[in-house]
Design a protein around this motif. Structure first.
Motif, PDB file in Angstrom:
ATOM      1  N   GLY A 105       0.321  -0.902  -0.092  1.00 43.97           N
ATOM      2  CA  GLY A 105       0.121   0.293  -0.037  1.00 43.97           C
ATOM      3  C   GLY A 105       0.935   0.682   0.060  1.00 43.97           C
ATOM      4  N   GLN A 106       0.240   2.537   0.664  1.00 46.21           N
ATOM      5  CA  GLN A 106       0.822   3.754   0.372  1.00 46.21           C
ATOM      6  C   GLN A 106       0.827   4.629   1.951  1.00 46.21           C
ATOM      7  OE1 GLN A 106      -0.304   6.192  -2.458  1.00 46.21           O
ATOM      8  NE2 GLN A 106       1.365   7.151  -2.741  1.00 46.21           N
ATOM      9  N   SER A 107       1.900   5.011   2.267  1.00 51.15           N
ATOM     10  CA  SER A 107       2.523   5.981   3.374  1.00 51.15           C
ATOM     11  C   SER A 107       1.093   7.015   3.289  1.00 51.15           C
ATOM     12  CB  SER A 107       3.409   6.036   3.848  1.00 51.15           C
ATOM     13  OG  SER A 107       3.425   6.513   3.076  1.00 51.15           O
ATOM     14  N   LEU A 108       0.372   7.690   4.628  1.00 46.67           N
ATOM     15  CA  LEU A 108      -0.091   8.604   4.026  1.00 46.67           C
ATOM     16  C   LEU A 108       0.554   9.634   3.995  1.00 46.67           C
ATOM     17  CD1 LEU A 108      -2.614   8.553   8.056  1.00 46.67           C
ATOM     18  CD2 LEU A 108      -3.078   7.804   5.306  1.00 46.67           C
ATOM     19  N   ARG A 109       1.951   9.466   4.278  1.00 45.87           N
ATOM     20  CA  ARG A 109       3.376  10.500   4.151  1.00 45.87           C
ATOM     21  C   ARG A 109       3.427  10.781   2.297  1.00 45.87           C
ATOM     22  NH1 ARG A 109       4.922  14.888   6.942  1.00 45.87           N
ATOM     23  NH2 ARG A 109       5.499  13.686   8.595  1.00 45.87           N
ATOM     24  N   LEU A 110       2.791   9.711   1.586  1.00 46.36           N
ATOM     25  CA  LEU A 110       3.374   9.854   0.611  1.00 46.36           C
ATOM     26  C   LEU A 110       1.996  10.957   0.023  1.00 46.36           C
ATOM     27  CD1 LEU A 110       5.392   6.552  -0.967  1.00 46.36           C
ATOM     28  CD2 LEU A 110       6.466   8.990  -0.616  1.00 46.36           C
ATOM     29  N   LEU A 111       0.585   9.748   0.502  1.00 41.16           N
ATOM     30  CA  LEU A 111      -0.608  10.710  -0.130  1.00 41.16           C
ATOM     31  C   LEU A 111      -0.775  11.954  -0.024  1.00 41.16           C
ATOM     32  CD1 LEU A 111      -2.583   7.709   0.523  1.00 41.16           C
ATOM     33  CD2 LEU A 111      -1.999   7.474  -1.124  1.00 41.16           C
ATOM     34  N   GLN A 112      -0.094  12.652   1.323  1.00 41.47           N
ATOM     35  CA  GLN A 112       0.149  13.828   1.248  1.00 41.47           C
ATOM     36  C   GLN A 112       1.010  14.565   0.565  1.00 41.47           C
ATOM     37  OE1 GLN A 112       2.522  14.860   5.466  1.00 41.47           O
ATOM     38  NE2 GLN A 112       0.509  15.956   5.611  1.00 41.47           N
ATOM     39  N   GLN A 113       1.584  13.823   0.599  1.00 43.69           N
ATOM     40  CA  GLN A 113       3.104  14.825  -0.314  1.00 43.69           C
ATOM     41  C   GLN A 113       2.413  15.006  -1.927  1.00 43.69           C
ATOM     42  OE1 GLN A 113       6.591  11.847  -0.549  1.00 43.69           O
ATOM     43  NE2 GLN A 113       7.296  13.617   1.357  1.00 43.69           N
TER      44      GLN A 113
END
Length: 664
Positions: A105-113
């Motif tokens: 999956g994808q971290s919220l950090r990457l989604l935030q970026q």
């Protein structure tokens, strides 16, 4: 010290390292597979620290064993499952290997970026949904005597297969390592917790409780919603979170976040159940008992027989500064708080097989032949989406959105190739580039490099592996080439039309500029990055969409004033010198009002390649893209004159533009 592990290395005679995943505060993290090979993947954290003294060794092993047993009892679909641990010893160091399930999956950090690139934050409905999905998970953890203590956007993943948030990297083992390091460096105090997210008493004094995780969760969600980093939202002087200037909540949500982030621990929610009850105004069913228990009766019996509460049993669940009495007292406090609830909060059920490499096809059906690549971009109709219904409610959150048309890599492909393709897809999504356009652009670039592949499709066979590798290499190059564009410009790729350019021309004219200036700057920036397109008619090809995106960014630079400077001189003889810097392919426009019969002299001083243009108010090009760096003559018209300075250098350059005006 951080220990390095090589790809392909066998750890613990059981796990083969596939690749490194990252370097953290305490050690390295790796993706591994179990041997003999299975489809399951694991994350191995590697912690390296000096060999304990004989008196410390037994206690340290006991703490690690205790923590491992506690985590093995956790069985929740939204918590990365702990699997195994082992220690190797060198002449000077102990190396601890901590094995958990890999969550795709994808971290919220990457989604935030990704959202920041799109110049937007998360929506309130998304934040509320994340809150409602994560509170049951935290309650489950706390019910079983575990405090995460390490919550941040990096440690919450959105699982690809079902879009549910999953907690990873629980901080208990890290605190054990930190405690061990403190024994060897008594003046050094190291607390586990993410600065900006963990509450101050955790970072400063090592005090943790259930409200510590609730505080961190609220901080994470506010950062996602506002798009502001913690240091902007948290007033260090008062200790209060100040987000109201960036977003507004309903009174109920305002109260929830205010209480979760209260400065004094006693003013916060003490457990996740109370937060959820306030959020939903309704009770929920209790969580299941721990594995090995038959129900509440056995748990009550164990307490009566003197068994410690789950929290008291965890060496890493409480502060390293607390003595054994504090551990017992805090553990009983946790049990007491949770037992006061009439009904404890249930957890979200979700299917959880790790891995999401499913799909029926990849290259055979997704890569068009060369005859399908070119689109007349100016003649493609635009479909306006239907408005949402008034009572529309979202399905499960999807990060990225589930309507992205790209299929998953075919599971028949080699694992590393699948992961490479997934990485390319993730980069594309982070850059918010349309999938269909991306395929066409990559295909165009691929065929330009390998014309022998024209008219031939790529298959999943071993014979085509080298060509699939080259196609992926081209895709990576395209992503590298598009990274310089703004988020707004990238989002439009594939949808730019003639009417967009007509609108841009109108906007440029409002700036007292002629459209040719916009296009001259755009051409220079485009050809700097794509020199092979010189003298080609590319506007209706996929690469022409990139030209349009550059034009949009150029317009924004002119509009903001970063690429446009208005020069004001007196009516008598006057001169000025303008200094600046240009990046490769960048241009600067200078607007100067002159009167008829004034004499203008301009001179560009720089040690690198530039071109100079000068346009009269009637559109006449007095100097057009010339390598000459000086011009002098008497002007014949009154009005605004446009001076355009363009970099032709592959390196940044400094310039000095001298302008002299003489009035007869």
């Amino acid at each position: 010290m951080i220990s390095g592990v090589d790809t392909g290395e066998i750890l613990g005679e059981r796990y083969r390292v596939l690749q490194g995943l990252g370097k953290g505060r305490w050690g390295m993290t790796y993706l591994a597979e179990e041997i003999p090979v299975s489809k399951d993947r694991y994350v191995i954290q590697v912690f390296t620290f000096p060999i304990p003294s004989p008196e410390q060794k037994s206690d340290l092993q006991h703490q690690i064993t205790q923590e491992a047993e506690l985590l093995k009892n956790l069985d929740h679909p939204q918590i990365a499952r702990f699997r195994d641990w082992f220690i190797s010893e060198t002449a000077d160091y102990w190396v601890l290997y901590w094995v958990s399930d890999y969550v795709s999956g994808q971290s919220l950090r990457l989604l935030q970026q990704g959202r920041w690139v799109q110049q937007r934050g998360f929506e309130k409905r998304e934040i509320v949904q994340l809150l409602s999905q994560l509170l049951p998970v935290l309650h489950y953890l706390h019910y079983h005597g575990v405090i995460h203590r390490n919550l941040s956007p990096n440690h919450i993943l959105i699982r690809q297969q079902d879009s549910l948030p999953v907690l990873v990297d629980l901080g208990g083992i890290q605190q054990i390592i930190a405690n061990q390091l403190n024994l060897n460096q008594p003046r050094s105090v190291v607390m586990v917790g993410q600065v900006g997210y963990a509450p101050p008493e955790q970072l400063q004094k090592g005090i943790i409780f259930t409200y510590s995780d609730l505080y961190a969760l609220a901080a994470v969600l506010l950062v996602l919603l506002t798009g502001q980093p913690p240091e902007v939202l948290l007033n260090r002087e008062t200790g209060n979170w100040e987000w109201q200037q960036f977003t507004r909540f309903t009174p109920k949500l305002q109260g929830i976040f205010t209480k979760m982030l209260a400065k004094r621990p006693g003013d916060r929610f003490q457990n996740a159940y109370d937060v959820m009850q306030m959020l939903q105004d309704q009770p929920t069913p209790p969580p299941p008992p721990r594995r090995g228990e038959q129900g509440e009766g056995k748990g009550e019996k164990s307490q009566k027989e003197g068994e410690k509460s789950p929290t008291a049993r965890s060496s890493a669940s409480l502060s390293p500064r607390q003595n054994s009495k504090s551990l017992k007292r805090s553990g009983m406090r946790l049990l007491t708080v949770l037992s006061q609830s009439v009904l404890v909060l249930g957890f979200v059920l979700a299917a959880g097989a790790v891995g999401w490499w499913v799909g029926d096809y990849w290259l055979t059906h997704q890569i068009a032949s060369d005859s399908d690549v070119l689109t007349d971009w100016d003649d493609v109709p635009v479909v306006t989406p239907e408005p949402l219904e008034e009572n529309w409610t979202p399905e499960n959150l999807s990060f990225p959105l589930t309507d992205d048309p790209e299929p998953d890599p075919d599971e028949s492909l080699p694992l590393l190739e699948q992961e490479r393709k997934l990485g390319i897809r993730q980069r594309r999504l982070n850059l918010t580039i349309d999938y269909e356009f991306f395929q066409q652009l990559v295909q165009q670039q691929f065929l330009a490099q390998y014309p022998e592949r024209r008219g031939r499709r790529l298959s999943n066979s071993a014979e085509d592996m080298i060509w699939r590798d080259r196609w992926d290499e081209t895709a990576t190059q395209v992503l590298d080439q598009l990274g310089f564009l703004s988020g707004e410009a990238r989002r439009g790729l594939g949808s730019y039309r003639r009417r967009d350019r007509e609108r841009w021309e109108t906007e440029v004219q409002r700036l007292d500029l002629s459209p040719r200036v916009l296009y001259e700057l755009t051409d220079r920036a485009f050809l700097q990055r794509f020199p092979e397109q010189k003298d080609r008619q590319f506007l209706n090809e996929p690469i022409g969409q990139v030209w349009n995106a550059i034009a949009l960014d150029t317009l924004r630079a002119l509009r903001s004033g970063s690429a446009l400077q208005r020069v004001s001189l007196g009516t008598q003889e006057n001169n000025t010198q303008l200094d600046g810097e240009l990046n490769p392919g960048q241009g600067q426009v200078f607007l100067l009002r002159l009167e008829e019969n004034q004499r203008l002299s301009i001179n560009a001083l720089t040690n690198r390649a530039v071109s100079l243009s000068l346009y009269a108010p009637n559109g006449q090009a007095l100097l057009s893209g010339s390598d000459e760096r000086a011009w002098s003559d008497t002007v014949r018209r009154t009005g605004l004159y446009e001076i355009v300075l363009l970099s032709r250098s592959a390196q940044p350059l400094n310039y000095r533009l001298s302008i002299k005006v003489e009035t007869p």
